[in-house]
Design a protein around this motif. Structure first.
Motif, mmCIF file in Angstrom:
data_model
loop_
_atom_site.group_PDB
_atom_site.id
_atom_site.type_symbol
_atom_site.label_atom_id
_atom_site.label_comp_id
_atom_site.label_asym_id
_atom_site.label_seq_id
_atom_site.Cartn_x
_atom_site.Cartn_y
_atom_site.Cartn_z
ATOM 1 N N TYR A 1 -3.054 17.695 -40.400
ATOM 2 C CA TYR A 1 -2.848 17.277 -41.789
ATOM 3 C C TYR A 1 -3.926 16.267 -42.207
ATOM 4 O O TYR A 1 -4.542 16.395 -43.265
ATOM 5 C CB TYR A 1 -1.445 16.685 -41.955
ATOM 6 N N GLN B 1 -7.488 18.045 -42.406
ATOM 7 C CA GLN B 1 -7.705 19.129 -43.357
ATOM 8 C C GLN B 1 -7.228 18.844 -44.779
ATOM 9 O O GLN B 1 -7.705 19.476 -45.715
ATOM 10 C CB GLN B 1 -7.033 20.411 -42.845
ATOM 11 N N GLU B 2 -6.267 17.898 -44.945
ATOM 12 C CA GLU B 2 -5.688 17.710 -46.273
ATOM 13 C C GLU B 2 -5.746 16.282 -46.801
ATOM 14 O O GLU B 2 -6.097 16.062 -47.958
ATOM 15 C CB GLU B 2 -4.208 18.118 -46.267
ATOM 16 N N TRP B 3 -5.329 15.327 -45.980
ATOM 17 C CA TRP B 3 -5.117 13.961 -46.470
ATOM 18 C C TRP B 3 -6.406 13.378 -47.022
ATOM 19 O O TRP B 3 -7.436 13.352 -46.350
ATOM 20 C CB TRP B 3 -4.576 13.088 -45.343
ATOM 21 N N VAL C 1 -8.235 14.616 -49.385
ATOM 22 C CA VAL C 1 -9.126 15.618 -49.971
ATOM 23 C C VAL C 1 -8.717 15.806 -51.433
ATOM 24 O O VAL C 1 -7.580 16.190 -51.713
ATOM 25 C CB VAL C 1 -9.038 16.969 -49.219
ATOM 26 N N SER D 1 -7.614 17.135 -54.776
ATOM 27 C CA SER D 1 -7.071 18.425 -55.201
ATOM 28 C C SER D 1 -6.800 18.399 -56.702
ATOM 29 O O SER D 1 -6.334 17.395 -57.241
ATOM 30 C CB SER D 1 -5.772 18.733 -54.447
ATOM 31 N N TYR E 1 -0.265 22.719 -55.623
ATOM 32 C CA TYR E 1 -0.397 21.788 -54.499
ATOM 33 C C TYR E 1 0.028 20.384 -54.913
ATOM 34 O O TYR E 1 0.744 19.694 -54.175
ATOM 35 C CB TYR E 1 -1.842 21.779 -53.977
ATOM 36 N N MET F 1 3.087 18.426 -53.067
ATOM 37 C CA MET F 1 2.939 17.131 -52.404
ATOM 38 C C MET F 1 3.807 16.056 -53.057
ATOM 39 O O MET F 1 4.356 15.195 -52.366
ATOM 40 C CB MET F 1 1.471 16.709 -52.380
ATOM 41 N N ARG G 1 7.879 21.497 -43.410
ATOM 42 C CA ARG G 1 7.121 21.946 -44.580
ATOM 43 C C ARG G 1 7.284 23.432 -44.862
ATOM 44 O O ARG G 1 7.452 23.831 -46.019
ATOM 45 C CB ARG G 1 5.644 21.595 -44.387
ATOM 46 N N ALA H 1 -2.446 11.317 -50.468
ATOM 47 C CA ALA H 1 -2.303 12.703 -50.019
ATOM 48 C C ALA H 1 -3.165 13.659 -50.837
ATOM 49 O O ALA H 1 -3.804 14.554 -50.273
ATOM 50 C CB ALA H 1 -0.833 13.135 -50.087
ATOM 51 N N ILE H 2 -3.194 13.467 -52.159
ATOM 52 C CA ILE H 2 -3.911 14.415 -53.025
ATOM 53 C C ILE H 2 -5.367 14.020 -53.262
ATOM 54 O O ILE H 2 -6.063 14.665 -54.037
ATOM 55 C CB ILE H 2 -3.179 14.620 -54.367
#
Length: 191
Positions: free
Chosen positions: A19, A22-24, A26, A28, A33, A37, A56, A171-172
């Motif tokens: 997570y 690859q995501e936190w 980044v 968006s 999405y 979130m 999830r 997160a986003i």
């Protein structure tokens, strides 16, 4: 890729590492999405993030992959079914919040063109890049999360207190709170 020289909170579990990597943080602009979130961060209230990450897929299955229109149209009976059978945190208020949040997102989409436009206007459509040397320096909330929380509540959103919203902004990718030694920090990813 492991973040051995980076954010210590992500190193406790492979799911957390993935997570984080690859995501936190980044940025968006995808409404689905952003909606997912927001609801997952709200579901986390009082719990650990790893608990939510492990559930999830259950959330995605129960809430139609966070399709905003489908979530807004969920009936009371469907929400009751999710509460009794879903592989989620079975908290009635948090489950009902998904529907009310979806309805609020629909209204924002009408008014702003997208949920992304609404959210990102708060930072002039640019991420805030912090320069922490330790995760202990990161605040639990700040003036921005308080402002956004207040506005979301006014628009009918649930489970959007300033601490939840600060985590959401991280997160986003509206806030980059990777420590400066982390390979995922914005300035470490530049060519």
């Amino acid at each position: 890729m492991s973040q051995e020289s980076g954010c210590s909170w992500a190193q406790s579990d492979p799911i957390m590492m993935t997570y984080h990597d690859q995501e936190w943080g980044v940025p968006s602009h995808d409404d689905t999405y952003l909606f997912e979130m927001l609801n997952l961060e709200g579901a986390q209230a009082g719990l650990s993030w790893i608990t939510i990450l492990k559930k999830r897929e259950g959330y995605r299955k129960a809430f139609r992959h966070f399709d905003i229109d489908q979530c807004a149209a969920l009936s009371d009976a469907e929400l009751d079914e999710i509460l009794s059978t879903g592989e989620i945190i079975r908290n009635r208020l948090k489950v009902k919040a998904v529907r009310s949040n979806a309805i609020s997102v629909q209204k924002i989409q009408e008014d702003f063109g997208s949920f992304s436009n609404y959210m990102w206007q708060f930072t002039d459509f640019k991420p805030i890049i912090n320069h922490w040397t330790s995760v202990t320096q990161m605040p639990a909330q700040d003036a921005l999360s308080e402002k956004i929380s207040k506005d979301l509540k006014k628009r009918g959103f649930k489970f959007v207190g300033p601490v939840i919203i600060y985590s959401y902004l991280q997160a986003i990718g509206m806030i980059d709170d990777h420590v400066i030694t982390c390979p995922s920090h914005t300035e470490n990813k530049r060519p």
